[in-house]
Scaffold this motif. Structure first.
Motif, mmCIF file in Angstrom:
data_model
loop_
_atom_site.group_PDB
_atom_site.id
_atom_site.type_symbol
_atom_site.label_atom_id
_atom_site.label_comp_id
_atom_site.label_asym_id
_atom_site.label_seq_id
_atom_site.Cartn_x
_atom_site.Cartn_y
_atom_site.Cartn_z
ATOM 1 N N ALA A 1 -21.532 -38.660 1.240
ATOM 2 C CA ALA A 1 -21.587 -37.703 2.355
ATOM 3 C C ALA A 1 -22.715 -36.705 2.136
ATOM 4 N N ASP A 2 -22.849 -36.243 0.915
ATOM 5 C CA ASP A 2 -23.918 -35.293 0.598
ATOM 6 C C ASP A 2 -25.292 -35.951 0.739
ATOM 7 N N ARG A 3 -25.429 -37.180 0.263
ATOM 8 C CA ARG A 3 -26.724 -37.878 0.333
ATOM 9 C C ARG A 3 -27.089 -38.246 1.768
ATOM 10 N N ILE A 4 -26.115 -38.680 2.556
ATOM 11 C CA ILE A 4 -26.398 -39.163 3.910
ATOM 12 C C ILE A 4 -26.539 -38.018 4.907
ATOM 13 N N SER A 5 -25.583 -37.088 4.877
ATOM 14 C CA SER A 5 -25.568 -36.036 5.902
ATOM 15 C C SER A 5 -25.829 -34.639 5.353
ATOM 16 N N GLY A 6 -25.930 -34.514 4.035
ATOM 17 C CA GLY A 6 -26.197 -33.211 3.441
ATOM 18 C C GLY A 6 -24.978 -32.311 3.368
ATOM 19 N N ASP A 7 -23.786 -32.880 3.545
ATOM 20 C CA ASP A 7 -22.561 -32.078 3.539
ATOM 21 C C ASP A 7 -21.439 -32.874 2.887
ATOM 22 N N SER A 8 -21.108 -32.544 1.659
ATOM 23 C CA SER A 8 -20.065 -33.281 0.931
ATOM 24 C C SER A 8 -18.683 -33.102 1.550
ATOM 25 N N ARG A 9 -18.540 -32.094 2.425
ATOM 26 C CA ARG A 9 -17.244 -31.890 3.087
ATOM 27 C C ARG A 9 -16.937 -32.992 4.109
ATOM 28 N N LEU A 10 -17.931 -33.812 4.419
ATOM 29 C CA LEU A 10 -17.730 -34.915 5.369
ATOM 30 C C LEU A 10 -17.308 -36.199 4.661
ATOM 31 N N ALA A 11 -16.790 -36.073 3.462
ATOM 32 C CA ALA A 11 -16.412 -37.237 2.655
ATOM 33 C C ALA A 11 -15.398 -38.127 3.370
ATOM 34 N N GLU A 12 -14.407 -37.544 4.010
ATOM 35 C CA GLU A 12 -13.384 -38.352 4.691
ATOM 36 C C GLU A 12 -13.985 -39.143 5.850
ATOM 37 N N TYR A 13 -14.899 -38.525 6.568
ATOM 38 C CA TYR A 13 -15.571 -39.222 7.671
ATOM 39 C C TYR A 13 -16.323 -40.437 7.131
ATOM 40 N N LYS B 1 -15.888 -41.954 4.322
ATOM 41 C CA LYS B 1 -14.936 -42.921 3.760
ATOM 42 C C LYS B 1 -14.474 -43.862 4.857
ATOM 43 N N GLY B 2 -14.190 -43.309 6.032
ATOM 44 C CA GLY B 2 -13.781 -44.136 7.168
ATOM 45 C C GLY B 2 -14.871 -45.102 7.594
ATOM 46 N N VAL B 3 -16.086 -44.601 7.705
ATOM 47 C CA VAL B 3 -17.211 -45.449 8.128
ATOM 48 C C VAL B 3 -17.423 -46.591 7.133
ATOM 49 N N LEU B 4 -17.481 -46.265 5.860
ATOM 50 C CA LEU B 4 -17.743 -47.276 4.837
ATOM 51 C C LEU B 4 -16.591 -48.265 4.719
ATOM 52 N N SER B 5 -15.372 -47.795 4.890
ATOM 53 C CA SER B 5 -14.197 -48.668 4.804
ATOM 54 C C SER B 5 -14.104 -49.609 5.994
ATOM 55 N N GLU B 6 -14.590 -49.178 7.147
ATOM 56 C CA GLU B 6 -14.505 -49.983 8.366
ATOM 57 C C GLU B 6 -15.547 -51.088 8.427
ATOM 58 N N HIS B 7 -16.473 -51.123 7.497
ATOM 59 C CA HIS B 7 -17.548 -52.115 7.543
ATOM 60 C C HIS B 7 -17.677 -52.881 6.229
ATOM 61 N N PRO B 8 -16.665 -53.718 5.925
ATOM 62 C CA PRO B 8 -16.730 -54.487 4.677
ATOM 63 C C PRO B 8 -17.844 -55.527 4.667
ATOM 64 N N GLU B 9 -18.446 -55.791 5.841
ATOM 65 C CA GLU B 9 -19.572 -56.720 5.862
ATOM 66 C C GLU B 9 -20.803 -56.117 5.196
ATOM 67 N N PHE B 10 -20.830 -54.790 5.052
ATOM 68 C CA PHE B 10 -21.959 -54.108 4.422
ATOM 69 C C PHE B 10 -21.585 -53.373 3.142
ATOM 70 N N PHE B 11 -20.353 -52.870 3.047
ATOM 71 C CA PHE B 11 -19.986 -51.982 1.947
ATOM 72 C C PHE B 11 -18.760 -52.502 1.202
ATOM 73 N N ARG B 12 -18.722 -52.222 -0.088
ATOM 74 C CA ARG B 12 -17.563 -52.556 -0.914
ATOM 75 C C ARG B 12 -17.063 -51.291 -1.589
ATOM 76 N N LEU B 13 -15.750 -51.226 -1.719
ATOM 77 C CA LEU B 13 -15.122 -50.127 -2.447
ATOM 78 C C LEU B 13 -14.747 -50.631 -3.831
ATOM 79 N N ASP B 14 -14.712 -49.717 -4.790
ATOM 80 C CA ASP B 14 -14.314 -50.115 -6.141
ATOM 81 C C ASP B 14 -12.806 -50.359 -6.175
#
Length: 139
Positions: free
Chosen positions: A15-27, A29-42
């Motif tokens: 969130a900090d790297r992409i949008s400059g605001d680490s408080r957007l972590a939950e947002y 998390k949702g985006v990355l979780s919704e696109h398993p074709e591009f992203f993987r979670l540990d």
């Protein structure tokens, strides 16, 4: 995500790297979780990475900014190995990912539009029925 020194970060870090605001972590998390074709979670579902970058070996020394040979990697101390990440994606690979995302988004929009074909016909028929009812009631 394709070119940062470390290929895997927690959601606050992305969130900090992409949008400059680490408080957007939950947002994010949702985006990355919704696109398993591009992203993987540990395994703990606390960190995310690009699928394509995970296919590369862990041989990129982030401080020296160079790819290590297998022998060079094995000669590193455990502390130095912590500074080794997966090789960053090339601009061509990133371009392919962006084009794929655009194509998938375009197809999703087409599907959404195609799934609404019946709306115009339905309201046309409904309007004709209402008009017929009003006409028969007024007569």
């Amino acid at each position: 995500m394709g070119t940062y020194k470390f290929y895997k970060l927690d959601f606050a870090g992305w969130a900090d790297r992409i949008s400059g605001d680490s408080r957007l972590a939950e947002y994010w998390k949702g985006v990355l979780s919704e696109h398993p074709e591009f992203f993987r979670l540990d395994a703990d579902r606390e960190k995310a990475s690009l699928v394509w970058r995970r296919q590369h070996q862990k041989r990129f020394h982030v401080d020296a900014e160079k790819t290590l040979s297998k022998d060079d990697f094995h000669e590193l101390s455990d502390e130095e190995k912590a500074r080794v990440s997966r090789i960053p994606l090339t601009s061509s690979e990133i371009g392919t990912l962006v084009q794929t995302a655009i194509n998938l988004h375009a197809r999703a929009l087409e599907q959404k539009t195609d799934s609404r074909w019946w709306i115009v016909g339905f309201f046309g028929i409904l309007g004709a029925l209402v008009g017929a009812l009003i006409h028969s009631w007024a007569a």
